[in-house]
Structures are given as C-alpha cells and as structure tokens.
Scaffold this motif. Structure first.
Motif, PDB file in Angstrom:
ATOM      1  N   GLN A  14      42.014  14.624  70.137  1.00 29.39           N
ATOM      2  CA  GLN A  14      42.027  16.082  70.283  1.00 29.39           C
ATOM      3  C   GLN A  14      42.341  16.476  71.717  1.00 29.39           C
ATOM      4  O   GLN A  14      43.092  17.423  71.967  1.00 29.39           O
ATOM      5  N   SER A  62      45.664  18.638  72.401  1.00 30.90           N
ATOM      6  CA  SER A  62      45.392  20.049  72.674  1.00 30.90           C
ATOM      7  C   SER A  62      45.881  20.499  74.045  1.00 30.90           C
ATOM      8  O   SER A  62      46.060  21.696  74.286  1.00 30.90           O
ATOM      9  N   PHE A 109      34.746  20.435  70.984  1.00 30.96           N
ATOM     10  CA  PHE A 109      34.877  19.261  70.128  1.00 30.96           C
ATOM     11  C   PHE A 109      33.680  19.266  69.188  1.00 30.96           C
ATOM     12  O   PHE A 109      32.545  18.990  69.597  1.00 30.96           O
TER      13      PHE A 109
END
Length: 238
Positions: free
Chosen positions: A122, A126, A201
C-alpha cells in the motif's frame, strides 16, 4: 525499495516489569515481532535496545542488533523519533541508506500473516510519505468540554445508525501504535513518524492489542491461541 525495519525495545518498563522478555505463548514478547519482520521479504530488521539481555534474545531470533542504544536515548521520557533517527543514521553510516522506514512496536505482538507485506504494498502504490496502522471503530463517542456543560456526542443521537450499516466514511479509526511506514526525510524534517502525505493502513481489530498491563498480556495470549486454533483447522485462514 530498501526498507529498514526498526524495532525499538527498551529494557525498563514500569507497567509490566521486563515485559519485552516476558514469555507469551512460549516465546519472549519481542520475538513475536522480530519473527514477523524476518518472515517479510524486503525488510532489513534492526533492533534498537539499551539492554544486553534483550540484545542477546534479539540476536538469537535472527535480528541485527548492531549497537546498544546510548543512555540519553533510553530514558523513560525519550520519544521514539530520535531512537529511529539514530538507527537510520547508523545504516546511512554503513552506506545502506533506506528508502523507507518501518517502525514496529514489540508491545503489539499480534499481526496477521501478510500484514507487513500488505502495508509495504500500500505504501509503495499509494505514493504516501507516511503510513499509520489503525483499526476501525464505530463513531459512538462522547466528550465533555467543561463540567458545567452537557456532554456532546460525535454522532446524531436522533438518527443512531446500526453498526453493521456504517459506511467507511462514518467510521472512526484508532491509531494502534503497532506499525508505521515512513520516508526517512519525514523523520529528518518533521522529527515525527508521520508527515507529508499520510495514509491510513487499516488492520484487523485483533491487531490493535497493545500490551501495557498484565491484563493485556493475558488477552494477547488468549488471541494467539485462538488464531493458532483457527489456522490448524482445515480451511482456517487467520
């Protein structure tokens, strides 16, 4: 991406004396986090401690413990950020400058398989500058500014939603303290584990257990046994 994983583990603990070496389901508390990090591809795992006994346990578990933390970084009131900066500087001095720094707290030993890899994925996709581990909560919170004022709710008490009907936008998120992933420049320029573009997260609720008391130790052990039983059951995936 070269990711330095820093696990800060101080010898002193007032709430639970010696908690980082306390046995929990057959292993010292700190070893749970070390094993999770070592079993995650792409992590350079460094334990920062001021305690020789912890250092020995960490080395035996496979972590790199290249120094004993200086006393000025091991006081009761020492923030985590200078401890992480000290570890980063050590790696830079070795010619191994990290692209990202994962901070894992040993007092949060419950992380599900794949969690650390998911966090790294992620973070990379991201474009975030920092990532903070959180668990979702229903927004049924109250606060009272002053004793003479009536309490106020963070939700509309006349239209209380059912928990199962809450959307992601209605939920609130509690910082677990378990996991952070950060660009090194954030530590240098902001003196903080969080800065720049921050991403949430989302972790499983069980991963939010943080050990500050004897009760927390018992709760963590109970959840570890429960998850082990699930994994040993045919079709289990926890």
């Amino acid at each position: 991406m070269n990711t330095l994983c820093v696990i800060p583990v101080r010898g002193g603990s007032k709430g639970v004396p010696g908690k980082n070496l306390r046995q929990i389901e057959g292993r010292p508390l700190v070893v749970w986090t070390i094993d999770q990090a070592l079993n995650t591809p792409g992590l350079d795992v460094l334990v920062s401690t001021d305690d020789e006994r912890i250092a020995e346990v960490a080395r035996s578990a496979g972590a790199d413990v290249p120094f004993l933390r200086p006393p000025e970084l091991a006081r009761d009131d020492t923030p985590t950020e200078p401890v992480v900066r000290h570890a980063i500087a050590h790696r830079v001095g070795e010619g191994r400058s990290p692209d990202a720094v994962m901070l894992l707290q040993a007092t949060s030993p419950l992380r599900l398989p794949g969690t650390l890899e998911r966090a790294m994925s992620q973070f990379d996709s991201s474009g975030a500058d920092s990532l903070v581990g959180v668990v979702p909560f229903a927004p049924f919170f109250w606060w009272q500014a002053r004793d003479e004022l009536p309490p106020r709710a963070d939700y509309d008490v006349t239209a209380r939603p059912r928990r199962q009907d809450l959307t992601s936008g209605q939920l609130r998120y509690r910082e677990t303290g378990s996991l952070y992933l950060t660009r090194p420049w954030v530590y240098e320029q902001c003196d903080n584990r969080l800065g720049g573009r921050i991403e949430l997260f989302v972790m499983d609720e069980v991963e939010g257990i943080d050990i500050d008391t004897e009760h927390d130790l018992r709760l963590a052990a109970h959840e570890m046994r429960r998850l082990a039983e699930i994994r040993s059951t045919p079709g289990g995936s926890a």
